[in-house]
Design a protein around this motif. Structure first.
Motif, PDB file in Angstrom:
ATOM      1  N   TYR A  64       0.839  -1.194   0.000  1.00 32.53           N
ATOM      2  CA  TYR A  64       0.000   0.000   0.000  1.00 32.53           C
ATOM      3  C   TYR A  64       0.873   1.243   0.000  1.00 32.53           C
ATOM      4  CZ  TYR A  64      -3.986  -2.987   1.015  1.00 32.53           C
ATOM      5  OH  TYR A  64      -4.968  -3.941   0.939  1.00 32.53           O
ATOM      6  N   GLY A  65       0.274   2.342  -0.445  1.00 34.62           N
ATOM      7  CA  GLY A  65       0.962   3.618  -0.338  1.00 34.62           C
ATOM      8  C   GLY A  65       1.015   4.101   1.097  1.00 34.62           C
ATOM      9  N   ALA A  66      -0.066   3.862   1.856  1.00 33.34           N
ATOM     10  CA  ALA A  66      -0.124   4.276   3.252  1.00 33.34           C
ATOM     11  C   ALA A  66      -1.020   3.325   4.022  1.00 33.34           C
ATOM     12  CB  ALA A  66      -0.646   5.703   3.391  1.00 33.34           C
ATOM     13  N   ILE A  67      -0.596   3.005   5.240  1.00 34.10           N
ATOM     14  CA  ILE A  67      -1.393   2.203   6.164  1.00 34.10           C
ATOM     15  C   ILE A  67      -1.601   3.019   7.432  1.00 34.10           C
ATOM     16  CG2 ILE A  67      -1.437   0.145   7.629  1.00 34.10           C
ATOM     17  CD1 ILE A  67       0.106  -1.337   5.466  1.00 34.10           C
ATOM     18  N   VAL A  68      -2.838   3.048   7.908  1.00 31.70           N
ATOM     19  CA  VAL A  68      -3.176   3.708   9.171  1.00 31.70           C
ATOM     20  C   VAL A  68      -3.443   2.623  10.205  1.00 31.70           C
ATOM     21  CG1 VAL A  68      -4.783   5.235  10.363  1.00 31.70           C
ATOM     22  CG2 VAL A  68      -4.127   5.714   7.992  1.00 31.70           C
ATOM     23  N   VAL A  69      -2.730   2.682  11.319  1.00 28.55           N
ATOM     24  CA  VAL A  69      -2.863   1.699  12.396  1.00 28.55           C
ATOM     25  C   VAL A  69      -3.693   2.323  13.511  1.00 28.55           C
ATOM     26  CG1 VAL A  69      -1.647   0.269  14.070  1.00 28.55           C
ATOM     27  CG2 VAL A  69      -0.640   0.684  11.807  1.00 28.55           C
ATOM     28  N   GLY A  78      -5.645  15.748   8.487  1.00 32.18           N
ATOM     29  CA  GLY A  78      -4.925  16.387   7.380  1.00 32.18           C
ATOM     30  C   GLY A  78      -3.466  16.601   7.682  1.00 32.18           C
ATOM     31  N   LEU A  79      -3.141  16.959   8.933  1.00 36.20           N
ATOM     32  CA  LEU A  79      -1.738  17.151   9.305  1.00 36.20           C
ATOM     33  C   LEU A  79      -0.971  15.837   9.243  1.00 36.20           C
ATOM     34  CD1 LEU A  79      -2.328  19.592  12.288  1.00 36.20           C
ATOM     35  CD2 LEU A  79      -1.338  20.176  10.056  1.00 36.20           C
ATOM     36  N   LEU A  80      -1.618  14.746   9.638  1.00 42.21           N
ATOM     37  CA  LEU A  80      -0.975  13.438   9.525  1.00 42.21           C
ATOM     38  C   LEU A  80      -0.771  13.052   8.068  1.00 42.21           C
ATOM     39  CD1 LEU A  80      -2.809  11.556  12.398  1.00 42.21           C
ATOM     40  CD2 LEU A  80      -0.346  11.992  12.255  1.00 42.21           C
ATOM     41  N   ALA A  81      -1.719  13.398   7.223  1.00 39.06           N
ATOM     42  CA  ALA A  81      -1.523  13.157   5.793  1.00 39.06           C
ATOM     43  C   ALA A  81      -0.342  13.963   5.269  1.00 39.06           C
ATOM     44  CB  ALA A  81      -2.795  13.494   5.019  1.00 39.06           C
ATOM     45  N   ASP A  82      -0.198  15.210   5.722  1.00 41.80           N
ATOM     46  CA  ASP A  82       0.971  16.008   5.332  1.00 41.80           C
ATOM     47  C   ASP A  82       2.267  15.314   5.743  1.00 41.80           C
ATOM     48  OD1 ASP A  82      -0.612  18.054   4.299  1.00 41.80           O
ATOM     49  OD2 ASP A  82      -0.541  19.250   6.138  1.00 41.80           O
ATOM     50  N   LEU A  83       2.334  14.857   6.991  1.00 38.27           N
ATOM     51  CA  LEU A  83       3.546  14.194   7.462  1.00 38.27           C
ATOM     52  C   LEU A  83       3.815  12.913   6.674  1.00 38.27           C
ATOM     53  CD1 LEU A  83       3.100  14.571  11.338  1.00 38.27           C
ATOM     54  CD2 LEU A  83       4.738  15.796   9.882  1.00 38.27           C
ATOM     55  N   ALA A  84       2.761  12.122   6.450  1.00 39.01           N
ATOM     56  CA  ALA A  84       2.944  10.851   5.761  1.00 39.01           C
ATOM     57  C   ALA A  84       3.378  11.036   4.312  1.00 39.01           C
ATOM     58  CB  ALA A  84       1.646  10.046   5.820  1.00 39.01           C
ATOM     59  N   LEU A  85       2.920  12.108   3.706  1.00 39.57           N
ATOM     60  CA  LEU A  85       3.233  12.344   2.291  1.00 39.57           C
ATOM     61  C   LEU A  85       4.413  13.295   2.121  1.00 39.57           C
ATOM     62  CD1 LEU A  85      -0.424  12.514   0.948  1.00 39.57           C
ATOM     63  CD2 LEU A  85       1.161  10.579   0.926  1.00 39.57           C
ATOM     64  N   ASP A  86       5.156  13.495   3.222  1.00 37.68           N
ATOM     65  CA  ASP A  86       6.419  14.245   3.188  1.00 37.68           C
ATOM     66  C   ASP A  86       6.226  15.678   2.743  1.00 37.68           C
ATOM     67  OD1 ASP A  86       9.129  14.407   3.693  1.00 37.68           O
ATOM     68  OD2 ASP A  86       9.694  13.922   1.637  1.00 37.68           O
ATOM     69  N   ARG A  87       5.144  16.299   3.265  1.00 37.00           N
ATOM     70  CA  ARG A  87       4.888  17.710   3.010  1.00 37.00           C
ATOM     71  C   ARG A  87       5.068  18.500   4.293  1.00 37.00           C
ATOM     72  NH1 ARG A  87      -0.272  16.017   0.033  1.00 37.00           N
ATOM     73  NH2 ARG A  87      -1.272  16.314   2.061  1.00 37.00           N
ATOM     74  N   ALA A  88       5.353  19.766   4.149  1.00 26.04           N
ATOM     75  CA  ALA A  88       5.356  20.637   5.324  1.00 26.04           C
ATOM     76  C   ALA A  88       3.932  20.703   5.863  1.00 26.04           C
ATOM     77  CB  ALA A  88       5.846  22.032   4.950  1.00 26.04           C
ATOM     78  N   ALA A 133     -16.462   6.050   6.284  1.00 26.22           N
ATOM     79  CA  ALA A 133     -17.285   5.931   5.073  1.00 26.22           C
ATOM     80  C   ALA A 133     -16.702   6.738   3.926  1.00 26.22           C
ATOM     81  CB  ALA A 133     -18.716   6.389   5.380  1.00 26.22           C
ATOM     82  N   LEU A 134     -16.240   7.951   4.200  1.00 27.06           N
ATOM     83  CA  LEU A 134     -15.643   8.770   3.150  1.00 27.06           C
ATOM     84  C   LEU A 134     -14.347   8.145   2.632  1.00 27.06           C
ATOM     85  CD1 LEU A 134     -16.188  12.377   4.574  1.00 27.06           C
ATOM     86  CD2 LEU A 134     -17.482  11.236   2.752  1.00 27.06           C
ATOM     87  N   ALA A 135     -13.552   7.587   3.532  1.00 24.88           N
ATOM     88  CA  ALA A 135     -12.325   6.920   3.098  1.00 24.88           C
ATOM     89  C   ALA A 135     -12.647   5.761   2.161  1.00 24.88           C
ATOM     90  CB  ALA A 135     -11.538   6.426   4.311  1.00 24.88           C
ATOM     91  N   ARG A 136     -13.649   4.983   2.528  1.00 21.89           N
ATOM     92  CA  ARG A 136     -14.051   3.866   1.656  1.00 21.89           C
ATOM     93  C   ARG A 136     -14.571   4.383   0.319  1.00 21.89           C
ATOM     94  NH1 ARG A 136     -16.934   0.426   6.507  1.00 21.89           N
ATOM     95  NH2 ARG A 136     -15.268  -1.120   6.810  1.00 21.89           N
ATOM     96  N   ALA A 137     -15.287   5.508   0.346  1.00 19.38           N
ATOM     97  CA  ALA A 137     -15.793   6.071  -0.908  1.00 19.38           C
ATOM     98  C   ALA A 137     -14.660   6.452  -1.840  1.00 19.38           C
ATOM     99  CB  ALA A 137     -16.667   7.294  -0.614  1.00 19.38           C
ATOM    100  N   HIS A 138     -13.505   6.810  -1.274  1.00 15.51           N
ATOM    101  CA  HIS A 138     -12.333   7.139  -2.088  1.00 15.51           C
ATOM    102  C   HIS A 138     -11.499   5.908  -2.436  1.00 15.51           C
ATOM    103  CE1 HIS A 138     -12.797  11.480  -2.022  1.00 15.51           C
ATOM    104  NE2 HIS A 138     -13.012  11.439  -0.727  1.00 15.51           N
ATOM    105  N   GLY A 139     -11.941   4.730  -2.020  1.00 16.44           N
ATOM    106  CA  GLY A 139     -11.272   3.496  -2.415  1.00 16.44           C
ATOM    107  C   GLY A 139     -10.459   2.818  -1.337  1.00 16.44           C
ATOM    108  N   LEU A 172      -5.918  10.704   3.693  1.00 19.48           N
ATOM    109  CA  LEU A 172      -4.987   9.974   2.818  1.00 19.48           C
ATOM    110  C   LEU A 172      -5.716   9.353   1.634  1.00 19.48           C
ATOM    111  CD1 LEU A 172      -2.797   8.334   5.576  1.00 19.48           C
ATOM    112  CD2 LEU A 172      -1.948   9.851   3.774  1.00 19.48           C
ATOM    113  N   ALA A 173      -6.909   8.825   1.873  1.00 22.53           N
ATOM    114  CA  ALA A 173      -7.660   8.203   0.781  1.00 22.53           C
ATOM    115  C   ALA A 173      -8.075   9.217  -0.268  1.00 22.53           C
ATOM    116  CB  ALA A 173      -8.887   7.485   1.340  1.00 22.53           C
ATOM    117  N   ARG A 174      -8.308  10.460   0.144  1.00 21.72           N
ATOM    118  CA  ARG A 174      -8.634  11.500  -0.839  1.00 21.72           C
ATOM    119  C   ARG A 174      -7.499  11.670  -1.844  1.00 21.72           C
ATOM    120  NH1 ARG A 174     -10.988  16.826   2.093  1.00 21.72           N
ATOM    121  NH2 ARG A 174     -10.807  17.559  -0.057  1.00 21.72           N
TER     122      ARG A 174
END
Length: 394
Positions: A4-9, A358-368, A165-171, A22-24
């Motif tokens: 996977y590109g990202a896993i959330v535990v 969103g901040l965790l998505a920034d960290l996971a995707l190596d963004r400020a 539900a929204l995460a699942r809607a994005h796949g 992340l799913a977005r």
């Protein structure tokens, strides 16, 4: 091995929000792993209601408060669901009871100083002003309060379900009853092991709260976290109209103990809790039995200050707080392993959950990060200096 590109535990409040964000961006390349069933009652994010407020006494949280409201509005817009209910909110300081208590900036002046810095409108009321507007309170006369109109309720259980539900809607894929036994950096990626299966991910977000140290062992990380068992009580008040969200605000009470309360919401009942003060425990050793000492303490407070708020006890529910020594969040990537991001909510993060996702998505995707989070670093003294003195506000 599935990749996977990202896993959330951990798919509670913070994890489900990170999963959504992340799913977005990554769609079906995102996996969420939850050790129990979704919506379980073993952690920190269950139940109907959490207070959301602009009223903060520390700048690191005040800087995130308005963005948190905006993040929740985005989730509501995308889902078509109402998650935030504005009731107005009070912070009431019982100054006689607080004499001699080292409250730091957790007095009315500490709040108003920070609110002025961040341009948050508010009112300061004396005891007569409080009871003139909200006669439900019975006060001794020495209390002072801060009122802010945008305070309200975030529906925690509903918001968690909406994020999933929204995460699942994005796949995204979400797997329940998949306890993670190890998160192990492997080159530029991460190996994630459950009892049944092993996964490989480019990035992993750990939002495991009371189970954080168990999950992070493979990263060589052990955080000085204290887990406490807290509780809330619902009262089946017969005075429903007086305590409807339109007529009664959420409130915090700083006195001998720090209480917080809600109007009728989620259940046909009011709700009262105490911030901190519960016994230390672990995720494995906690019980689900309410503490009779605190249950009686709640009853005395209601009898003295909110007599019509009370009624037959509907139920008392327990939850866990997982708290660093300075009572601040953890929101960072693991030193030397930036492919692993970690969040710990310190018992007061839910109001920020949509934003933290969103901040965790920034960290996971190596963004400020989109907003300042330096105060929540894994390398701060509270987490790295063995001589750091634990300081909880109770």
């Amino acid at each position: 091995m599935e990749t996977y590109g990202a896993i959330v535990v951990g798919c509670g409040g913070l994890g489900s929000a990170a999963l959504h964000r992340l799913a977005r961006e990554l769609g079906p390349r995102v996996l969420g792993l939850e050790q129990f069933g979704l919506g379980h009652d073993r952690g920190a994010s269950q139940d109907h209601s959490r207070i959301i407020r602009l009223v903060q006494h520390q700048p690191q949280y005040a800087a995130l408060a308005r963005p948190a409201y905006a993040a929740w509005a985005e989730v509501e817009e995308e889902s078509g669901q109402t998650l935030v209910t504005r009731t107005g909110g009070l912070v009431i300081e019982d100054r006689a009871a607080r004499r001699g208590v080292d409250s730091g900036t957790r007095n009315i002046e500490g709040y108003t100083d920070v609110l002025a810095r961040y341009g948050v409108d508010h009112e300061v009321l004396d005891a007569a002003g409080i009871t003139a507007r909200w006669p439900q309170f019975r006060l001794d006369g020495g209390e002072v309060a801060l009122h802010q109109s945008e305070s309200g309720i975030v529906d925690a259980a509903r918001a968690n379900a909406v994020h999933v539900a929204l995460a699942r809607a994005h796949g995204a894929t979400v797997r329940e009853h998949a306890a993670v036994r190890s998160v192990r950096p492997d080159g530029a990626g991460v190996v994630v092991e459950t009892d049944e299966q092993t996964f490989l991910a480019d990035r992993v977000v750990v939002t495991a709260d009371a189970w954080t140290n168990r999950v992070l062992r493979g990263c060589g990380v052990h955080l000085p976290l204290t887990v406490t068992q807290e509780q809330v009580t619902y009262y089946a008040t017969p005075h429903l109209a007086e305590f409807s969200p339109a007529r009664f605000p959420v409130f915090m009470w700083h006195g001998e103990h720090n209480f917080y309360g809600f109007p009728v919401y989620g259940e046909v009942a009011t709700k009262l809790g105490q911030h901190m003060g519960g016994p230390e425990t672990t995720a494995e050793d906690r019980t689900f039995e309410p503490d009779p000492v605190r249950r009686a303490r709640y009853g005395r407070f209601v009898d003295q200050h909110l007599p019509r708020f009370g009624g037959p006890e509907l139920y008392t529910r327990t939850c866990l707080y997982t708290v660093p020594p300075d009572q601040d969040f953890v929101l960072d990537t693991v030193p030397d392993h930036p492919q692993v991001a970690v969040a710990v909510g310190a018992g007061h993060a839910y109001k920020f959950a949509a934003l933290i996702g969103g901040l965790l998505a920034d960290l996971a995707l190596d963004r400020a990060p989109a907003h300042p989070i330096d105060a929540f670093s894994l390398t701060r003294p509270a987490l790295t200096d063995p001589a750091f003195v634990t300081a909880f506000h109770v």
